[in-house]
Each structure stands twice: as C-alpha cells, then as structure tokens.
Enzyme design. Structure first.
Site, PDB file in Angstrom:
ATOM      1  N   ILE A 158       9.870  19.181  -1.954  1.00 58.79           N
ATOM      2  CA  ILE A 158      10.398  20.400  -1.045  1.00 58.79           C
ATOM      3  C   ILE A 158      10.223  21.738  -1.805  1.00 58.79           C
ATOM      4  O   ILE A 158       9.877  22.601  -0.925  1.00 58.79           O
ATOM      5  CB  ILE A 158      12.043  20.034  -1.356  1.00 58.79           C
ATOM      6  CG1 ILE A 158      12.439  18.713  -0.606  1.00 58.79           C
ATOM      7  CG2 ILE A 158      12.642  21.212  -0.680  1.00 58.79           C
ATOM      8  CD1 ILE A 158      14.024  18.438  -1.041  1.00 58.79           C
ATOM      9  N   CYS A 207      15.652  21.856  -7.905  1.00 56.47           N
ATOM     10  CA  CYS A 207      15.502  21.106  -9.197  1.00 56.47           C
ATOM     11  C   CYS A 207      16.374  19.758  -9.353  1.00 56.47           C
ATOM     12  O   CYS A 207      17.440  20.085  -8.565  1.00 56.47           O
ATOM     13  CB  CYS A 207      15.611  22.045 -10.501  1.00 56.47           C
ATOM     14  SG  CYS A 207      16.970  23.052 -10.575  1.00 56.47           S
ATOM     15  N   PRO A 208      16.219  18.937  -9.870  1.00 55.08           N
ATOM     16  CA  PRO A 208      17.293  17.808 -10.016  1.00 55.08           C
ATOM     17  C   PRO A 208      18.535  18.347 -10.706  1.00 55.08           C
ATOM     18  O   PRO A 208      18.359  19.070 -11.838  1.00 55.08           O
ATOM     19  CB  PRO A 208      16.359  16.698 -10.771  1.00 55.08           C
ATOM     20  CG  PRO A 208      15.270  17.272 -11.664  1.00 55.08           C
ATOM     21  CD  PRO A 208      15.045  18.405 -10.639  1.00 55.08           C
ATOM     22  N   ARG A 236      21.516  20.324  -5.380  1.00 54.88           N
ATOM     23  CA  ARG A 236      22.803  19.830  -5.625  1.00 54.88           C
ATOM     24  C   ARG A 236      23.703  20.805  -5.927  1.00 54.88           C
ATOM     25  O   ARG A 236      23.479  21.986  -6.513  1.00 54.88           O
ATOM     26  CB  ARG A 236      22.606  18.883  -7.061  1.00 54.88           C
ATOM     27  CG  ARG A 236      21.726  17.757  -6.539  1.00 54.88           C
ATOM     28  CD  ARG A 236      22.576  16.659  -5.838  1.00 54.88           C
ATOM     29  NE  ARG A 236      21.762  15.406  -5.569  1.00 54.88           N
ATOM     30  CZ  ARG A 236      21.120  15.129  -4.503  1.00 54.88           C
ATOM     31  NH1 ARG A 236      20.792  16.091  -3.660  1.00 54.88           N
ATOM     32  NH2 ARG A 236      20.501  13.959  -4.191  1.00 54.88           N
ATOM     33  N   ASP A 259      23.832  24.778   1.297  1.00 50.14           N
ATOM     34  CA  ASP A 259      23.882  23.304   2.124  1.00 50.14           C
ATOM     35  C   ASP A 259      24.886  22.320   1.207  1.00 50.14           C
ATOM     36  O   ASP A 259      25.039  21.307   1.835  1.00 50.14           O
ATOM     37  CB  ASP A 259      22.435  23.086   2.488  1.00 50.14           C
ATOM     38  CG  ASP A 259      22.872  21.798   3.539  1.00 50.14           C
ATOM     39  OD1 ASP A 259      23.397  22.083   4.455  1.00 50.14           O
ATOM     40  OD2 ASP A 259      22.135  20.713   3.197  1.00 50.14           O
ATOM     41  N   GLU A 264      31.968  17.057  -2.202  1.00 48.60           N
ATOM     42  CA  GLU A 264      31.876  16.992  -0.612  1.00 48.60           C
ATOM     43  C   GLU A 264      32.519  15.811  -0.211  1.00 48.60           C
ATOM     44  O   GLU A 264      32.222  14.512  -0.768  1.00 48.60           O
ATOM     45  CB  GLU A 264      30.209  16.948  -0.469  1.00 48.60           C
ATOM     46  CG  GLU A 264      29.357  18.066  -0.879  1.00 48.60           C
ATOM     47  CD  GLU A 264      27.944  18.003  -0.838  1.00 48.60           C
ATOM     48  OE1 GLU A 264      27.418  18.835  -1.014  1.00 48.60           O
ATOM     49  OE2 GLU A 264      27.632  16.940  -0.273  1.00 48.60           O
ATOM     50  N   HIS A 283      26.135  20.086   4.210  1.00 48.19           N
ATOM     51  CA  HIS A 283      24.907  19.218   3.647  1.00 48.19           C
ATOM     52  C   HIS A 283      24.031  18.482   4.853  1.00 48.19           C
ATOM     53  O   HIS A 283      24.079  17.490   4.849  1.00 48.19           O
ATOM     54  CB  HIS A 283      25.475  18.122   2.727  1.00 48.19           C
ATOM     55  CG  HIS A 283      24.855  17.398   1.628  1.00 48.19           C
ATOM     56  ND1 HIS A 283      25.176  16.996   0.608  1.00 48.19           N
ATOM     57  CD2 HIS A 283      23.214  17.193   1.650  1.00 48.19           C
ATOM     58  CE1 HIS A 283      24.283  16.423  -0.091  1.00 48.19           C
ATOM     59  NE2 HIS A 283      23.203  16.519   0.513  1.00 48.19           N
TER      60      HIS A 283
END
Length: 317
Positions: A158, A207-208, A236, A259, A264, A283
């Site tokens: 991404i 990033c994760p 995230r 987003d 959530e 999201h």
C-alpha cells in the site's frame, strides 16, 4: 468438509457470489455472529472463515474438528494463532488484495482537504453561487499538491502505491520503514521517521500495528509535524493516540483524515468524533467492489489449496 463463514456481510452484502466457495463443501454462511454463538455454529466445522469475529484459545478448545481458519483480511489478530498452532489448526490470511483501493482512499482524503469539494458543493446548493456577483468564489484556501512533500510511513504494497500516486501528482515523496530502502523510484527518498515528520506537508500511515508502532503518533511525535500538516491513517486506529490527536487538532495545529479508529464501531465518547479539522470514513478503504471480489477469490483459493494439501498464504506453518 463443512465450511462456516462467521461474518460474511461486510465482504459480501449481496453484490458478490458465494457459489465458488459453496462448491468446495457444505457451507453455512452467516452475515454476523456474536461471540456466544461461535461454538454452536462451528462445533461441526472443519473450516471456519472469519473477518472480525474473535477466535480465542478458549473457543478453539471447544472446536475439536476444526482444522483450518481462513481470516478474511490481512491482519490476523482476531485469531489466537499460537493456540491454533498447538491444536494443529492451519491459519491463512489474505495479503495484498486491494492496495490500489486503499491508496485511492488516501488520496480521497488528501483531495477532500486540499480541494474542499464537499464544502463548495454544499455552498452552491445553498444558493451562495447564484447570489454571488463573480463567476466563482472560494470559501477556503485551495492548494496544489505539486511541490508538496508527502511522507509515507511504511513501504509495503500500500505504501508503494501511495508513493507512486504522490510522484504522479508532482509531489516530493519521503518514505520510512523499519530498514533503509535503496534503489527507490525516481522522486522517492528514504529517511528516518523523525526527519519525515518534520519535513512532510502530508503524512500517511501504512505500517503494521505492533508494540513498537502502537500510539506512534502521540503528543511528542505530533509536535514534530509542521503547522498545517495533514495526517492520514488508513492502516490501524491504534497507531494514533486519539486523545493526543484530538488535542492537536483542536489547537489548530493541523488536519487529519482517517478511515480507521481504535475501536470499531467507535463509542460516542471517542474524542475524534467531536474534534476539529478532521474527516472520518467508516473503515471502507478496503471495500471497493473489485477489492472485495479479489479478497473473496483469494479466500476461496486458500481453502481449495488446503483441501488439496497445498498450503497457500499460511501464517503458522
């Protein structure tokens, strides 16, 4: 094999087909499943597909027939992977099913801020253009992206797509990642995170989420951003300390487009819901029709390979 889909609605609300999955076995497909329904629905299942429904170690102990879990997403935090491995359950995920869709949402937020389409559309429909003496009017500054600096935090599939779009808009692109990158495309430059944060007009997170990145954007790191910087998060929610971001926004230091949130759906008390200078989407960066179809195709191929004894996209084997 019996296949159970626990929460298929967000992937397929009716505009896709489950037919190819149903050809692989007896399928029970549920739109939503609460935690107290999981064991009852899955006690005879060989294969379970889940998106956001949690599969804890305690739940897995009650599913002795289960041999495969397919996560209908890239992240696998909804599954206790260690417990699944100990129980001999294969776990797969869906990598890189829609990086173009997420990158598209990044620039939707960027253009929403810099072009102010929604604001001017509302004004026109309220009669402000019809009542104006000039052929055009602006309600806020409009900014060209060309020449601005885009900072991309994380350079996976991404992040690379976002950087490519940035270059196409004539932006200077800075990227940072866990390890330095070389042989980058023209117009893309690697730097340390602190340098990126101090120089970028727009920062986009890709990033994760892990113990090192949780709340990486906090009071201290936000203070490094130039005044008027736009922070984008489509990765995230917990990459950001939301209380710190809300304070930064309310102090008019900058802008944000997100987003994802830490929880959530969000609680009504989430400080970002009432913060100034922020746009929030629910999201949906991943959810274009094409990306969801690709996700479903990969999920079905993962199951098919498992049934043939050929693992695909396995994360614990």
């Amino acid at each position: 094999m019996k296949i159970v889909v626990l929460d298929g609605y967000t992937l397929n609300s009716g505009d896709l087909s489950w037919q190819a999955l149903e050809a692989l076995g007896q399928c029970d497909i549920y739109d939503h499943t609460t935690l107290d329904q999981v064991v009852n629905r899955c006690h005879e299942a060989d294969i379970v597909l889940t998106n956001k429904t949690l599969l804890s170690a305690e739940t897995l102990k009650q599913l002795p027939r289960l041999t495969y879990i397919g996560v209908l997403a890239t992240g696998t935090n909804v599954v206790d992977v260690e417990a699944a491995t100990e129980q001999g359950i294969s776990v797969t995920n869906i990598p890189a099913y829609g990086p173009d869709a997420v990158a598209q949402m990044v620039f939707a937020h960027i253009l929403h801020h810099h072009q102010q389409v929604a604001l001017h559309n509302q004004a026109v429909k309220a009669g402000e253009w019809a009542a104006n003496r000039d052929f055009c009017f602006t309600l806020s500054p409009l900014t060209s992206l060309k020449g601005l600096t885009l900072g991309v935090v994380g350079y996976g599939d991404i992040g690379q797509q976002v950087a490519t779009l940035g270059v196409a808009f004539g932006m200077k692109v800075l990227i940072t990642s866990a390890k330095p990158k070389t042989a980058l495309p023209k117009g893309v430059h690697w730097c340390e995170l602190e340098t990126l944060l101090t120089q970028a007009n727009i920062v986009s997170l890709h990033c994760p989420l892990n113990p090192l990145t949780k709340h990486m954007m906090n009071k201290s790191s936000l203070a490094l951003l130039p005044s008027g910087c736009l922070l984008i998060n489509t990765a995230r929610g917990d990459l950001i300390n939301e209380a710190d971001l809300a304070q930064w926004l309310n102090d008019h230091n900058g802008f944000a487009g997100v987003d994802v949130l830490s929880t959530e759906p969000p609680s009504a008390s989430n400080p970002l819901l009432s913060a100034a200078n922020i746009s929030i989407t629910p999201h949906i960066a991943w959810a274009t029709l094409q990306a969801r179809q690709n996700l479903l195709n990969i999920a079905i191929e993962n199951v098919r390979h498992f049934q043939q004894g050929k693992m695909l996209n396995i994360i614990n084997g």
